[in-house]
Design an enzyme around this catalytic site. Sequence first.
Site, PDB file in Angstrom:
ATOM      1  N   SER A 101     -36.370 -38.108  21.471  1.00 62.29           N
ATOM      2  CA  SER A 101     -35.909 -36.839  20.561  1.00 62.29           C
ATOM      3  C   SER A 101     -36.938 -36.608  19.270  1.00 62.29           C
ATOM      4  CB  SER A 101     -34.522 -37.312  19.820  1.00 62.29           C
ATOM      5  OG  SER A 101     -33.663 -37.694  20.793  1.00 62.29           O
TER       6      SER A 101
ATOM      7  N   GLU B 280     -44.857 -39.440  28.707  1.00 66.21           N
ATOM      8  CA  GLU B 280     -43.769 -40.229  28.843  1.00 66.21           C
ATOM      9  C   GLU B 280     -43.894 -40.771  30.309  1.00 66.21           C
ATOM     10  OE1 GLU B 280     -40.670 -40.829  27.021  1.00 66.21           O
ATOM     11  OE2 GLU B 280     -40.541 -41.883  28.963  1.00 66.21           O
TER      12      GLU B 280
ATOM     13  N   THR C 233     -34.148 -42.279  25.118  1.00 62.35           N
ATOM     14  CA  THR C 233     -32.816 -43.047  24.910  1.00 62.35           C
ATOM     15  C   THR C 233     -31.719 -42.353  24.683  1.00 62.35           C
ATOM     16  OG1 THR C 233     -33.990 -45.069  24.147  1.00 62.35           O
ATOM     17  CG2 THR C 233     -31.648 -44.941  23.930  1.00 62.35           C
ATOM     18  N   CYS C 234     -31.763 -41.441  23.633  1.00 62.59           N
ATOM     19  CA  CYS C 234     -30.581 -40.475  23.339  1.00 62.59           C
ATOM     20  C   CYS C 234     -29.843 -39.548  24.288  1.00 62.59           C
ATOM     21  CB  CYS C 234     -31.048 -39.562  22.195  1.00 62.59           C
ATOM     22  SG  CYS C 234     -29.680 -38.209  21.962  1.00 62.59           S
TER      23      CYS C 234
ATOM     24  N   LYS D  47     -23.156 -41.618  26.626  1.00 69.91           N
ATOM     25  CA  LYS D  47     -22.151 -42.379  25.825  1.00 69.91           C
ATOM     26  C   LYS D  47     -21.026 -41.454  25.200  1.00 69.91           C
ATOM     27  CE  LYS D  47     -22.172 -42.488  21.718  1.00 69.91           C
ATOM     28  NZ  LYS D  47     -22.714 -43.316  20.794  1.00 69.91           N
TER      29      LYS D  47
ATOM     30  N   ALA E 296     -48.902 -44.579  28.587  1.00 69.71           N
ATOM     31  CA  ALA E 296     -50.213 -44.260  27.886  1.00 69.71           C
ATOM     32  C   ALA E 296     -50.297 -45.478  26.954  1.00 69.71           C
ATOM     33  CB  ALA E 296     -50.041 -43.065  26.918  1.00 69.71           C
TER      34      ALA E 296
ATOM     35  N   GLU F 267     -18.490 -49.459  20.676  1.00 69.36           N
ATOM     36  CA  GLU F 267     -18.205 -48.023  21.338  1.00 69.36           C
ATOM     37  C   GLU F 267     -17.777 -48.489  22.859  1.00 69.36           C
ATOM     38  OE1 GLU F 267     -21.681 -45.868  20.703  1.00 69.36           O
ATOM     39  OE2 GLU F 267     -21.048 -45.240  18.481  1.00 69.36           O
TER      40      GLU F 267
ATOM     41  N   ALA G 178     -21.864 -42.350  12.389  1.00 68.98           N
ATOM     42  CA  ALA G 178     -20.706 -42.314  12.931  1.00 68.98           C
ATOM     43  C   ALA G 178     -20.770 -43.247  14.193  1.00 68.98           C
ATOM     44  CB  ALA G 178     -20.195 -40.864  13.772  1.00 68.98           C
TER      45      ALA G 178
ATOM     46  N   HIS H 299      -4.368 -27.294   4.933  1.00 73.07           N
ATOM     47  CA  HIS H 299      -2.945 -28.268   5.303  1.00 73.07           C
ATOM     48  C   HIS H 299      -2.821 -27.615   6.560  1.00 73.07           C
ATOM     49  CE1 HIS H 299       0.505 -30.223   4.478  1.00 73.07           C
ATOM     50  NE2 HIS H 299       1.248 -29.119   5.034  1.00 73.07           N
TER      51      HIS H 299
END
Length: 475
Positions: A14, A34, A41-42, A50, A114, A181, A364, A458
């Site tokens: 990211s 890469e 990872t994300c 996830k 790299a 989680e 979160a 409400h």
Amino acid sequence: MAFDYDLYVIGGGSGGVRAARMAAATGARVALAEESRMGGTCVIRGCVPKKLMVFASSFRELPAQARAYGWDIPEGHFDWQAFRTRLNGELDRLEGVYRRLLDSSGVEIHDARARLIGPHEVALADGRRFSAKHILIATGGRPERPDLPGAGHGLVSDDVFNFERLPERILIVGGGFIACEMACILQGLGVRVTQFYRGAQILRGFDEEARGLIAEAIRARGINLRLGTDIAAIGPKGSFADGMDVPAAEMQLGLGRATIGAGPFTVQSTTGELCDVDQVLFATGRRPNTEGLGLEELGVGIGRRGEILVDDYSQTAVPSVYAIGDVTNRVNLTPVAIREGMAFVQTVFHGQPTPVDHDLIPAAVFTQPELGAVGLTEEAAREQGPIEVYAASFRPMRSAFAGGDGRVLMKLIVCSDTRRVLGCHIVAPEAGEMIQLAAIAVKMGATKEDFDRTCAVHPTMAEELVTMRNPVRKF
Ligand code: NDP
């Protein structure tokens, strides 16, 4: 000196992707290397798969709830293979999106590992070498197994997305984000989950009341949460019986890569118990990916946890080399890595030195219910001066109607002197969504009275945040 590029980014997660694109948008010549899949990872083995698994697992309780609401719905059956096929399709799609975004921004992609061979030079595993005015390291981190006998039998979070079939029984070790989680997710998908946490309460660092409520909810879901308990050793089923120790060969397994599906195992706990499980998942923290990058040879400072040491502008001890994201082990969250990448571009390519603002970052935990938090916990705020605590814990309408006795928590920590809301802690379904909005007010410096003069919506759970009149505690 003429460089091949203005910026060479190592790592396509990211943070790296965002920095590369933003730099290229200034007209800079940018390349990105890469070694694995684009997205990091994300996208590939973290937040995205996830969250999709959270969604998958959350359907488990819906049929019963729907029946309470008058629907004629039978119990369902979860098909892991069908889900995994769709999940992989989605990850392929997202990886493609990331690649196209880089392409269309004019970033050159090098699909190779790299490493740095000079302050302005990188070498790729395929033998190519490039020079760049600036080098940005955004190589992220990886899960870490503890060093104990048979640890190599244990899985890490990366492996969960590749299960051929779901295990019947799993032991999850740890009490942090990933452990909690994954415990909820896997239990929701039908796996019998035991969770060992070495400390007195899970989710260290979060508000104690919120931690307690999450632990209660985890247990109420049927997860066998064992506090004050850690794993001592893992061996093939039947190990350790009659005081037998883990076989010598197993000791050697140490920290090697796990073999998925190799269970069942017998696990010995630090409290002396033995339990049989099909898999063990270590969710015991992550480590920055700094090995083999040529950093120390170059004089880039490396910290105690293996992280790259950077200043407020993400610059390392080598002026042409910067680092962002989990590899710097500051606040290991995707949106933080992205912001660090943007601040880097602002500093280096727009000539506006921009430190990264790490204050009041909301977070979160996607347990079920979720935990959303921003700012100080009650415990931390107490240390800082006089505070008032406003809290409401209640059974939410939707599940209470269906007979559920799970509770939610809405909590505000208020400075008695300035009246500023110092912290907001929410335990509830969709707390992640709620805390994002509450965090705007907290970041703006809203007072309790600002919250109070906001009209309630409400009927909602979050309306409690603006209707709590009297503090439950004062310190
Ligand atoms: P965490 O640091 O959150 O938790 C690690 C857990 O493992 C802690 O409970 C820790 O205990 C325990 N632990 C550490 N070492 C050992 C050991 N040797 N033996 C037994 N237990 C041990 O790491 P995670 O792996 O859960 O997640 C890594 C990071 O990824 C998070 O900190 C977060 O930044 C990010 N993340 C964010 C998510 C989100 O935003 N929703 C989701 C997933 C990850 P103790 O508390 O005693 O130290």
